[in-house]
Design an enzyme around this catalytic site. Sequence first.
Site, mmCIF file in Angstrom:
data_model
loop_
_atom_site.group_PDB
_atom_site.id
_atom_site.type_symbol
_atom_site.label_atom_id
_atom_site.label_comp_id
_atom_site.label_asym_id
_atom_site.label_seq_id
_atom_site.Cartn_x
_atom_site.Cartn_y
_atom_site.Cartn_z
ATOM 1 N N TRP A 133 6.343 -22.230 -37.215
ATOM 2 C CA TRP A 133 4.852 -22.922 -37.468
ATOM 3 C C TRP A 133 3.893 -22.291 -36.297
ATOM 4 O O TRP A 133 4.338 -22.206 -34.994
ATOM 5 C CB TRP A 133 4.973 -24.329 -37.425
ATOM 6 C CG TRP A 133 5.807 -24.660 -38.490
ATOM 7 C CD1 TRP A 133 6.968 -25.602 -38.376
ATOM 8 C CD2 TRP A 133 5.834 -24.633 -39.947
ATOM 9 N NE1 TRP A 133 7.662 -25.970 -39.638
ATOM 10 C CE2 TRP A 133 6.611 -25.401 -40.612
ATOM 11 C CE3 TRP A 133 4.644 -24.248 -40.741
ATOM 12 C CZ2 TRP A 133 6.815 -25.468 -41.955
ATOM 13 C CZ3 TRP A 133 4.648 -24.278 -42.211
ATOM 14 C CH2 TRP A 133 6.157 -25.144 -42.681
ATOM 15 N N TRP A 155 3.986 -28.792 -42.073
ATOM 16 C CA TRP A 155 3.556 -29.727 -43.361
ATOM 17 C C TRP A 155 3.511 -31.162 -42.608
ATOM 18 O O TRP A 155 2.823 -31.964 -43.298
ATOM 19 C CB TRP A 155 4.662 -29.549 -44.466
ATOM 20 C CG TRP A 155 6.149 -30.069 -43.979
ATOM 21 C CD1 TRP A 155 7.016 -28.947 -43.813
ATOM 22 C CD2 TRP A 155 6.531 -31.229 -43.958
ATOM 23 N NE1 TRP A 155 8.189 -29.860 -43.351
ATOM 24 C CE2 TRP A 155 7.894 -31.126 -43.555
ATOM 25 C CE3 TRP A 155 6.191 -32.416 -44.572
ATOM 26 C CZ2 TRP A 155 8.939 -32.341 -43.454
ATOM 27 C CZ3 TRP A 155 7.101 -33.637 -44.306
ATOM 28 C CH2 TRP A 155 8.284 -33.547 -44.036
ATOM 29 N N TRP A 185 4.690 -33.090 -49.802
ATOM 30 C CA TRP A 185 4.520 -32.270 -48.879
ATOM 31 C C TRP A 185 5.595 -31.240 -48.606
ATOM 32 O O TRP A 185 5.510 -30.099 -48.497
ATOM 33 C CB TRP A 185 4.059 -32.962 -47.462
ATOM 34 C CG TRP A 185 2.619 -33.278 -47.416
ATOM 35 C CD1 TRP A 185 2.037 -34.311 -47.671
ATOM 36 C CD2 TRP A 185 1.523 -32.326 -47.139
ATOM 37 N NE1 TRP A 185 0.698 -34.222 -47.565
ATOM 38 C CE2 TRP A 185 0.336 -33.004 -47.152
ATOM 39 C CE3 TRP A 185 1.648 -30.726 -46.754
ATOM 40 C CZ2 TRP A 185 -0.690 -32.177 -47.022
ATOM 41 C CZ3 TRP A 185 0.419 -30.176 -46.577
ATOM 42 C CH2 TRP A 185 -0.835 -30.945 -46.584
ATOM 43 N N GLU A 226 5.191 -37.850 -65.426
ATOM 44 C CA GLU A 226 4.485 -37.815 -64.151
ATOM 45 C C GLU A 226 4.911 -39.127 -63.424
ATOM 46 O O GLU A 226 5.368 -39.095 -62.309
ATOM 47 C CB GLU A 226 3.024 -37.877 -64.079
ATOM 48 C CG GLU A 226 2.415 -36.541 -64.703
ATOM 49 C CD GLU A 226 2.891 -35.131 -63.856
ATOM 50 O OE1 GLU A 226 3.109 -35.188 -62.571
ATOM 51 O OE2 GLU A 226 3.235 -34.253 -64.395
ATOM 52 N N TRP A 235 8.112 -38.105 -62.013
ATOM 53 C CA TRP A 235 7.851 -37.743 -60.554
ATOM 54 C C TRP A 235 7.952 -38.681 -59.478
ATOM 55 O O TRP A 235 8.537 -38.265 -58.378
ATOM 56 C CB TRP A 235 6.895 -36.721 -60.405
ATOM 57 C CG TRP A 235 6.947 -35.289 -60.752
ATOM 58 C CD1 TRP A 235 6.598 -34.714 -62.131
ATOM 59 C CD2 TRP A 235 7.591 -34.329 -60.161
ATOM 60 N NE1 TRP A 235 7.174 -33.613 -62.370
ATOM 61 C CE2 TRP A 235 7.571 -33.279 -61.324
ATOM 62 C CE3 TRP A 235 8.183 -34.067 -59.104
ATOM 63 C CZ2 TRP A 235 8.220 -31.833 -60.856
ATOM 64 C CZ3 TRP A 235 8.948 -32.932 -58.763
ATOM 65 C CH2 TRP A 235 8.814 -31.908 -59.258
ATOM 66 N N ASN A 272 -4.699 -34.301 -57.898
ATOM 67 C CA ASN A 272 -3.608 -33.679 -57.560
ATOM 68 C C ASN A 272 -3.624 -32.146 -57.371
ATOM 69 O O ASN A 272 -3.069 -31.623 -56.530
ATOM 70 C CB ASN A 272 -2.498 -33.912 -58.737
ATOM 71 C CG ASN A 272 -1.100 -33.371 -58.746
ATOM 72 O OD1 ASN A 272 -0.284 -33.475 -57.616
ATOM 73 N ND2 ASN A 272 -0.709 -32.435 -59.360
#
Length: 471
Positions: A303, A356, A379, A272, A275, A338
């Site tokens: 959108w 987003w 995102w 993690e 990431w 998360n």
Amino acid sequence: MTAPIVIHWFRQDLRLSDNPALTAACEAGRVILLYILNEGEPGARQLGAASKNWLHYSLKALNESLRGNLLIRRGDPSEIIRTLVQETGATGIFWNRCYEPWRIKHDASLKSALERSGVTAKSFNGSLLWEPWQVEKPDGTPYKVFTPFYRKGCLQAPEPRKPLPVPEPMQLHHVSTKDELCVDDLNLLDCRPWSMRLSDHWQHGEQAAQNRLYAFLENGLINYKDGRNFPALAHTSRLSPHLHFGEISPNQIWWALAIHEATGDIDHFRCELGWREFSYSLLFHNPTLPKVNLNPKFDSFPWAVEDQRLQAWQKGQTGVPIVDAGMRELWQTGYMHNRLRMIVGSFLVKNLLLDWRLGEAWFWDCLVDADLANNAASWQWIAGCGADAAPYFRIFNPVIQGEKFDAHGEYTRRFLPELRDLPERYLFKPWEAPKHILQDAGITLGETYPLPLVDLKKSREEALRAFEQTK
Ligand code: FAD
């Protein structure tokens, strides 16, 4: 002979231990400990309200550990540093690198200006395990997929630096100044009630970060791999705001884990942290990441027009309980688990078809761990336009997600007290509950709790049609 005067410029490294720039400054001479609040920087993203709140308390904690010796300034760092150098005769300035695109630009021009005027300027890696330019494919291009980035890039690169102790002795140079500022003068606290309450949920500063790390290692790490998916359980570290503000370094976490090798899911936890490194690599190589789709096929994505559904999502009033619980956790605590970030993100982008960037901006304002790299990369991942992104057809079903990851409703009931008495069977889909069950639970849909903003099945089908075009 007296030691030369040097400056350590604190930025996102609000700690004394494992602070490579501070250590180097202390070895170089008598140190001025400087913090500059810079608002209105050209091209910069202004701090969100929750970040300001955190920064206020974090600076207080830092200043306390420095026994009140933090020199606080407000304005353009280049000007402030130039003036301070002139006033004090400082011969060197030390800082840890930041990776926001406007800071990279600013630091490069500051460094060359200082060096032209004979002042040594040295920058260090104080916030990443590996520099973004250290982890590249054999052909010298950046990785675009996480697994090879982490497994072939990070884990094959030299091991992260071992943490440094608090520099001792720390010889300080005191600057007497007529325009002395204290943390309160920075006016970082917002007096709106939601913002005032954030600090009730957190302890700030380096010591608090260390305490949180060790509490997590003792109690949370053991079942991290599975436990991290369940928001009611304490199996995530909640270190993200401490990491963002540099109250703790990733190296301190990485090496503290080594001691616990036998007890828990350390590889998974390190992954993690990987990431986080990946997000920083993406931002470094794609400075427009917070605004521009990494996948250009999304540039013409249809959108939906922004309307009152965005406010309903922001306030946790969508009528979809697990989504509302996540959004209210954010609103009340400045943090969101998360799993919930993925659920609410998918709902905004795929069920409401809202851009987003609207979600990214809201998170930026409300998260105490708001982080340009992590937020933008995540995102884009949720929307499907990012690197190694969730495939367009992966649309979280919020009812199933609630039933699976909050099976007894502990988390959902905590943030939606109006649904407290609804039986588990209907907790994640109150619109399906028979009238008498709603009545017994004291719920009138549309009055005490909203009806769902969208039909989950229909909106999913619409999203699939819209997302088809990005194939
Ligand atoms: P733990 O599970 O304890 O993980 C330890 C650390 O690893 C975290 O503190 C974080 O630094 C890093 N990490 C964990 N998961 C991720 C991830 N998916 N991506 C990058 N780093 C990760 N994280 C932020 O720090 N700031 C943000 O602004 C942010 N915005 C996000 C927005 C969305 C839509 C999503 C889906 C995720 C976002 N994340 C962000 C990533 C992740 O949700 C948080 O880092 C994590 O929830 C923080 O909680 P923790 O410290 O308990 O994590």
